[in-house]
Design an enzyme around this catalytic site. Structure first.
Site, PDB file in Angstrom:
ATOM      1  CB  ALA A   1      67.362   3.214 -47.434  1.00 42.98           C
ATOM      2  CG  ASN A   2      62.235   1.945 -48.928  1.00 45.18           C
ATOM      3  OD1 ASN A   2      62.001   0.675 -48.494  1.00 45.18           O
ATOM      4  ND2 ASN A   2      62.394   2.428 -50.434  1.00 45.18           N
TER       5      ASN A   2
END
Ligand code: CTP
Length: 405
Positions: A211-212
Site C-alpha cells: 500500500a502507500n
C-alpha cells in the site's frame, strides 16, 4: 448575488474569533443576504453590539428579558424569520447547551426554538476541542443534523498554541452557507466527471498487501467540490478511512486493476481526474493461502509486475473525456517531471505537488500545487485541501464551459 433574499440569523458566541464575524457579516451582505445578529453576553466582551449593528444595519439582539427585544420580535419570531441560523464562533459552552437542549439565554433559546438548518463554526482552545465532553457534544449535534464548518488547524489568537480549534475563515463559512441554502451557482450541472482517489492495495496473500500513504483527502475533497457545482460525480475510491462524500456516487475498489476496470465501466464522461496514488507494481501471483514462515527457509522473494497506468489508458483512449487531469507527486524537478507526464499520459492538465516537505501533501491537511498545462504553469499558494479542491472545481467548470451541451 448568491444569497439575495436570504435571511441569516447569526449567533455570535463569546470567543476571540468573534472579531472575524464583522468580516463575515460584510461578506454575507455583499452577496445580498440580510443578516440579523444575536450576541451572547460573553460575545459582547469581545466585540461591541455597536460595531455588529453598524455592519448588519439592524438591531442587535442580546437579551432574552429585555422588554424591547422580546416585545418587538421575540425569540420564536427571530428563529422563524431566518432561512438559516449560523453560530460563529460556536464556543464549547454554546455547543454543550445546544447538544443538551438548555435554554437559559437568548442565543440558546433561539437555537432550541428553531426548526431551520443550523450551521456551527466552532472556535476554541485545541484542548477544549479535543475534550471528551466536547467530542460527545459534537457527535450528538451531528446526529441531530447540525452542520459544521471547521474548526481548522492553526495558531490560536490568544496563545502560542497550535492545533485544531481555529474558526474557519469567513469566506469558508460563506461557502458552507451558500451550499446549505443551495444558491451556489451550478456551472457543472449536466456534466459527468470520473475521479479516482486514495491508495490501492495490492495483495501478497490473503492477509498481506502493498500500500502507500495516500489518505484520499484531496481526491475526496475534489469530488465533493465538483458535486457542489452540480456535476454528476463518479468517484472510484481505493481503501480509505473517510466517509463517502455527500452528493457523489462512490465506487469502492481495492486494487489498481479493479480501479482501472471501474473507471472504464464508467466512461464516457466529460472529464476525468486521476488523484489516486495507484501502486505502480503488484505481486505477480498473490498466494491463495497465507504464506507461512518456514524455519531456515529465509524470506520469500516477491516477484513484482507492473500495474496498468489508468490515467495513460484513459488519456490515450479513443473516447477520451474532453478534459483529462492527472496528479504528479514529486520530490525533485517538479515542473519538468510534470511536463513530461502531461505528454506521456495524454493529459490536458497535471496538478503537481511537491511531496518532499514535512507535513506535505500525503496524509496532511494542506497542499501546495502547481497547475501545468501545455501552455504554462500556474503556481497556487499553500492552502487547505478543501480550498485546492474548490479552486480546481472552478477551473474544471471554466474548461468545460467550451463544450456544447
Ligand atoms: N496513475 C494512474 N495509474 C497508475 C499510476 C499512476 O492512473 N498505475 C496516475 C495517478 O493517479 C496520477 C498520475 O498518474 O494522476 C501520476 O502518478 P505518479 O505516481 O506521480 O507518476 P508515475 O507515472 O507513477 O511516475 P513516477 O512514480 O515515476 O513519478
Amino acid at each position: 448575488m448568491t444569497l439575495s433574499d436570504k435571511n441569516i440569523l447569526l449567533i455570535i458566541g463569546g470567543g476571540i474569533a468573534a472579531y472575524k464575524c464583522l468580516d463575515l457579516i460584510r461578506r454575507l451582505r455583499e452577496r445580498g443576504a440580510s443578516v440579523r445578529c444575536v450576541m451572547t453576553h460573553a460575545a459582547q466582551q469581545f466585540v461591541t453590539p455597536l460595531s455588529v449593528g453598524a455592519l448588519s444595519a439592524d438591531h442587535v439582539f442580546t437579551d432574552l428579558f429585555e422588554r424591547q427585544d422580546e416585545h418587538d420580535v421575540g425569540h420564536i419570531r427571530l428563529s422563524r424569520e431566518a432561512d438559516l441560523i449560523v453560530v460563529a464562533p460556536a464556543t464549547a459552552d454554546l455547543m454543550a447547551k445546544l447538544a443538551n437542549g438548555l435554554a437559559n439565554d437568548l442565543a440558546s433559546t433561539v437555537l432550541l426554538a428553531t426548526d431551520k438548518p443550523v450551521l456551527v463554526a466552532p472556535a476554541m482552545n485545541p484542548r477544549m476541542w479535543a475534550h471528551k465532553a466536547t467530542l460527545r457534544n459534537v457527535a450528538t449535534l451531528r446526529a441531530d443534523g447540525v452542520h459544521f464548518v471547521g474548526p481548522r488547524k492553526g495558531e490560536m489568537a490568544e496563545s502560542n498554541e497550535t492545533g485544531e480549534g481555529r474558526m474557519a475563515e469567513p469566506l469558508e463559512i460563506v461557502a458552507a452557507i451558500e451550499s446549505l441554502v443551495d444558491t451556489a451557482p451550478k456551472p457543472l450541472a449536466g456534466k459527468r466527471i470520473i475521479i479516482t482517489s486514495g491508495p490501492t492495495h495490492e495483495p501478497i496473500d490473503p492477509v498481506r498487501y502493498i500500500a502507500n500513504r495516500s489518505s484520499g483527502k484531496q481526491g475526496h475533497a475534489i469530488a465533493a467540490a465538483l458535486a457542489r457545482l452540480g456535476a454528476d460525480v463518479q468517484l472510484v475510491s481505493g481503501p480509505v478511512d473517510l466517509d463517502d462524500p455527500d452528493g457523489v456516487s462512490t465506487n469502492h475498489v481495492q486494487t489498481a486493476r479493479e480501479m482501472e476496470a471501474q473507471v472504464h465501466a464508467l466512461l464516457p464522461a466529460d472529464a476525468a481526474i486521476f488523484v489516486a496514488a495507484v501502486a505502480d507494481w503488484r505481486s505477480a501471483d498473490s498466494a491463495d493461502e497465507k504464506i507461512k514462515k518456514v524455519a531456515g527457509a529465509g524470506a520469500p522473494a516477491i516477484q513484482m509486475v507492473e500495474n496498468p497506468d489508468i490515467l495513460a489508458g484513459v488519456g490515450h483512449h479513443k473516447n477520451r473525456p474532453y478534459l483529462v487531469i492527472g496528479f504528479a507527486a514529486e520530490t525533485q524537478n517538479m515542473i519538468d517531471n510534470a511536463k513530461a507526464k502531461l505528454k506521456k499520459k495524454g493529459a490536458d492538465l497535471i496538478v503537481a505537488n511537491d511531496v518532499s516537505h514535512q507535513g506535505g501533501a500525503m496524509g496532511g491537511d494542506d497542499n501546495m500545487v502547481s497547475i501545468i498545462s501545455r501552455t504554462g504553469t500556474d503556481e497556487w499558494p499553500r492552502m487547505p485541501k478543501e480550498a485546492v479542491a474548490a479552486r480546481l472545481a472552478l477551473l474544471v467548470a471554466e474548461r468545460l464551459k467550451t463544450i456544447s451541451v
